[in-house]
Write a protein that holds these residues in place. Sequence first.
Motif, PDB file in Angstrom:
ATOM      1  N   UNK A  62      23.295  83.555   7.713  1.00 19.08           N
ATOM      2  CA  UNK A  62      23.853  82.601   8.660  1.00 19.08           C
ATOM      3  C   UNK A  62      25.029  83.094   9.468  1.00 19.08           C
ATOM      4  N   UNK A  63      25.476  84.320   9.240  1.00 19.41           N
ATOM      5  CA  UNK A  63      26.564  84.866  10.038  1.00 19.41           C
ATOM      6  C   UNK A  63      26.056  85.547  11.293  1.00 19.41           C
ATOM      7  N   UNK A  64      26.972  85.990  12.114  1.00 13.01           N
ATOM      8  CA  UNK A  64      26.630  86.723  13.325  1.00 13.01           C
ATOM      9  C   UNK A  64      27.406  88.028  13.350  1.00 13.01           C
ATOM     10  N   UNK A  65      26.787  89.063  13.867  1.00 17.35           N
ATOM     11  CA  UNK A  65      27.407  90.381  13.945  1.00 17.35           C
ATOM     12  C   UNK A  65      27.422  90.830  15.397  1.00 17.35           C
ATOM     13  N   UNK A  66      28.574  91.208  15.894  1.00 21.23           N
ATOM     14  CA  UNK A  66      28.680  91.673  17.278  1.00 21.23           C
ATOM     15  C   UNK A  66      30.076  92.195  17.555  1.00 21.23           C
ATOM     16  N   UNK A  67      30.220  92.784  18.717  1.00 20.73           N
ATOM     17  CA  UNK A  67      31.531  93.322  19.118  1.00 20.73           C
ATOM     18  C   UNK A  67      32.323  92.262  19.873  1.00 20.73           C
ATOM     19  N   UNK A  68      33.591  92.529  20.061  1.00 25.68           N
ATOM     20  CA  UNK A  68      34.452  91.610  20.787  1.00 25.68           C
ATOM     21  C   UNK A  68      34.066  91.599  22.260  1.00 25.68           C
ATOM     22  N   UNK A  69      33.902  90.395  22.795  1.00 20.62           N
ATOM     23  CA  UNK A  69      33.549  90.237  24.201  1.00 20.62           C
ATOM     24  C   UNK A  69      34.826  90.266  25.039  1.00 20.62           C
ATOM     25  N   UNK A  70      34.952  91.292  25.878  1.00 21.43           N
ATOM     26  CA  UNK A  70      36.161  91.451  26.687  1.00 21.43           C
ATOM     27  C   UNK A  70      36.039  90.786  28.042  1.00 21.43           C
ATOM     28  N   UNK A  71      34.930  90.084  28.284  1.00 19.66           N
ATOM     29  CA  UNK A  71      34.738  89.432  29.573  1.00 19.66           C
ATOM     30  C   UNK A  71      33.844  90.242  30.486  1.00 19.66           C
ATOM     31  N   UNK A  72      33.068  89.545  31.279  1.00 18.73           N
ATOM     32  CA  UNK A  72      32.169  90.218  32.206  1.00 18.73           C
ATOM     33  C   UNK A  72      31.032  90.949  31.521  1.00 18.73           C
ATOM     34  N   UNK A  73      30.740  90.549  30.285  1.00 22.48           N
ATOM     35  CA  UNK A  73      29.664  91.195  29.547  1.00 22.48           C
ATOM     36  C   UNK A  73      30.062  92.458  28.823  1.00 22.48           C
ATOM     37  N   UNK A  74      31.310  92.913  28.990  1.00 20.68           N
ATOM     38  CA  UNK A  74      31.754  94.140  28.331  1.00 20.68           C
ATOM     39  C   UNK A  74      32.103  93.859  26.869  1.00 20.68           C
ATOM     40  N   UNK A  75      31.669  94.727  25.969  1.00 11.89           N
ATOM     41  CA  UNK A  75      31.962  94.611  24.550  1.00 11.89           C
ATOM     42  C   UNK A  75      32.818  95.788  24.103  1.00 11.89           C
ATOM     43  N   UNK A  76      33.819  95.499  23.304  1.00  9.01           N
ATOM     44  CA  UNK A  76      34.737  96.554  22.875  1.00  9.01           C
ATOM     45  C   UNK A  76      34.921  96.510  21.362  1.00  9.01           C
ATOM     46  N   UNK A  77      35.387  97.624  20.817  1.00  9.22           N
ATOM     47  CA  UNK A  77      35.753  97.687  19.410  1.00  9.22           C
ATOM     48  C   UNK A  77      34.567  97.822  18.484  1.00  9.22           C
TER      49      UNK A  77
END
Length: 410
Positions: free
Chosen positions: A117-132
């Motif tokens: 039930x969790x979600x895994x992903x990177x931090x959304x920096x805006x504009x679709x860009x993912x960081x970290x």
Amino acid sequence: LFDGHNGSAAAIYTKENLLNNVLSAIPADLNRDEWVAALPRALVAGFVKTDKDFQQRAKTSGTTVTFVILEGWVVTVASVGDSCCIFESAEGGIYHLSADHRLECNEEERHRITASGGEVGRLNAGGGAEIGPLRCWPGGLCLSRSIGDMDVGEFIVPVPYVKQVKLSTAGGRMIISSDGVWDALTAEEALDCCRGMPPDAAAAQIVKEAVKPKGLRDDTTCIVVDILPQEKPAALPPPKKPVKGMLKAMFRKKNSGSSSQDKDYMEPDVVEELFEEGSAWLSERLDTKYPLCNMFKLFMCAVCQLEMKPGEGISIHVGTSNPVKLRPWDGPFLCSSCNEKKEAMEGKRPSGKYRYVLHLGPALLWGRVDTAWLEDVDSSQHTCELAFHTRFLVPLKFFLEGKLPYFYEH
């Protein structure tokens, strides 16, 4: 070694309570070989009980744990998180005795969290860009296992990876360090930079090398243990009761040329693996086979050691995929409280699955509920209040534009 995050409460509590919880889970009156064989199950029980007890204190910090027990020439390591333990034998072989539970490098753990039930992903920096690095949401934790972290989700579990090896009498050097060391140095680099130094000076040198390139950016802790060779092995004390040969065979990876007779001391260049298990499922980690299962009391909670009457406990096999019909004696058993903990860890209890849009004054807010409960229930008026703990409570337009911050908590 305990590397805390979001405060030090979890690290301090675990330091003060984990060892006692592990020792309490080991049956009394075992001889030395039986005690060592019972240790892996007791470590799982001790870790889970420590996590359960700490979460009842309603504090939101968490901690990694790398926990090492030396009993004679047998080394047992239990770990959650990204603090790691390595061992270099006298002959130069390097052995990794812990697991890395960072989501970035553990695909199996990523699948387990999403299935729970969790979600895994990177931090959304805006504009679709993912960081970290990859993180678990809600909460944004980079790890899949820890003690504490009650505000992140029950799918961040405290079940440790456990590895047990028997060293040779030639000894060797062990390094236990937090991720501040391993993010900067490889195992070979850590060992090479401190050769010839005594343990205390070696630990300081490893930390110095780790912080040299970029300075102190993270917890950078190091413990060095030298296991010294024994030129003339002393005679071992007689066991309290006869050693069951079958017990030792269960945990031994035998070479094709090994004799059936166990030796107390091996040749100097051999490190023998006795046990290794990293499953996150309690039904797999607490289920022990004959004759080891006979050491543990049947009608006692396998986690918190609460004594129960026959019929009160809940089998750890309930709800598993095992199609065999359960019998009344098919343990181990859990008390109702520890069974609830088990179900939450396996994603069978709702946690963080409800999204909503909330109209609060003039603002539209988007959020995600972690837990909800009823308050001020008035049965005569058929009314109550709904209280909830939520993450990501932010202006809706931020969500629609993909501009979520780390998290907000209310």
